[in-house]
Design an enzyme around this catalytic site. Sequence first.
Site, short mmCIF file in Angstrom:
data_model
loop_
_atom_site.label_atom_id
_atom_site.label_comp_id
_atom_site.label_asym_id
_atom_site.label_seq_id
_atom_site.Cartn_x
_atom_site.Cartn_y
_atom_site.Cartn_z
N ASP A 197 0.88 -1.17 0.00
CA ASP A 197 0.00 0.00 0.00
C ASP A 197 0.91 1.22 0.00
O ASP A 197 1.70 1.42 0.93
CB ASP A 197 -0.87 -0.04 1.26
CG ASP A 197 -1.81 1.15 1.37
OD1 ASP A 197 -1.57 2.20 0.72
OD2 ASP A 197 -2.79 1.06 2.14
N VAL A 198 0.85 2.04 -1.06
CA VAL A 198 1.80 3.15 -1.18
C VAL A 198 1.61 4.24 -0.13
O VAL A 198 2.45 5.11 0.03
CB VAL A 198 1.75 3.79 -2.59
CG1 VAL A 198 2.13 2.78 -3.65
CG2 VAL A 198 0.41 4.44 -2.87
N SER B 229 1.31 13.46 -15.06
CA SER B 229 0.16 13.57 -15.94
C SER B 229 0.26 14.86 -16.74
O SER B 229 0.84 15.85 -16.27
CB SER B 229 -1.13 13.60 -15.11
OG SER B 229 -2.24 13.94 -15.91
N TYR C 235 -5.97 16.22 -8.00
CA TYR C 235 -5.18 15.48 -8.99
C TYR C 235 -4.16 16.39 -9.65
O TYR C 235 -2.98 16.05 -9.76
CB TYR C 235 -6.10 14.86 -10.04
CG TYR C 235 -5.39 13.94 -11.01
CD1 TYR C 235 -5.06 12.64 -10.65
CD2 TYR C 235 -5.05 14.38 -12.29
CE1 TYR C 235 -4.42 11.79 -11.55
CE2 TYR C 235 -4.42 13.54 -13.19
CZ TYR C 235 -4.10 12.25 -12.81
OH TYR C 235 -3.45 11.41 -13.70
N LYS D 171 -0.13 15.87 -9.18
CA LYS D 171 0.68 15.49 -10.34
C LYS D 171 1.67 16.58 -10.73
O LYS D 171 2.76 16.29 -11.23
CB LYS D 171 -0.23 15.11 -11.51
CG LYS D 171 -0.99 13.80 -11.29
CD LYS D 171 -0.03 12.62 -11.09
CE LYS D 171 -0.75 11.29 -11.06
NZ LYS D 171 0.18 10.14 -10.93
#
Length: 212
Positions: free
Chosen positions: A15-16, A97, A109, A113
Site C-alpha cells: 500500500d503506497v 500527468s 489530482y 501530479k
Amino acid sequence: MIRAEGFEAVAFGADVTRENELVQAIYGAKERWGSLDVLHNNVGVSLGGGDADLMDITEDKFDNICRINLRGTVFACKHAVAIMRAQRSGSIVNVSSAAGPGKYPYVAYKASKAGVIAFTEQLALQNAPFGIRANCVLPGLIATPMAVEARVREWSQSREQVLADRDAKVPLGRQGSAWDVANAALYLASDEADFVTGVSLLVDGGRILNRI
C-alpha cells in the site's frame, strides 16, 4: 506475459500510503536480485478518489489523493534512492500527468501530479552525482478503466459516448493506450536514455498543443 517471454516476474504487495510496506517491497526486490536498477512509480487516483473542483473539494478527499499520488511517490523514491546511491546507479521513472502543466478541472489530482513533476526535477538534480537518473512520463487522455469508467459514472453517459468524446479531443484522433505509456517509460528506464534526466515526457497525442 513476462514469463512467456522467458523472464522472471515476482509481485511484492504494498500500500503506497504505508511507508513500512514500501520498504518491504523495495528491499524485497533488492534481496531477490541483488540490486535495484529501476523504480517505476505508476499510481494515481482522481475522480475515483473523490476529486472535485476547488469549491467542492473536501479536506479528507484532498489529503487522500495527495497521499496516494504524491506522498507515495516521494517515499518510494526515498528508500529506492538509498539503495541506488550505494550502488551508484539507477533509473527512476515517475508517472505524472499532462494535467500537471495542462488544463484540468479538479484540484487535488492537478496539484499532486504537478508536485510529482517538481519533485522529479529535484530528485534528478540532487542524485545525478550518484549516477541516478530521474524522469517523468506525462500521459494525456489514456483509455484506462480509471479514466473511462469513472467518467461513465460521473457524466451519466454510455462508455461509447465517453470514448468518442475523449478521442475527439486528441489531435492524433484517438486516446492513448497503456502500451503507449509503457513504451515511453521503458525508454526512460533503459540504457538508451543514459544521458536523459530531469525531463517530463508528454505522451498525449499532441493534445497539449491545443493550448498554444
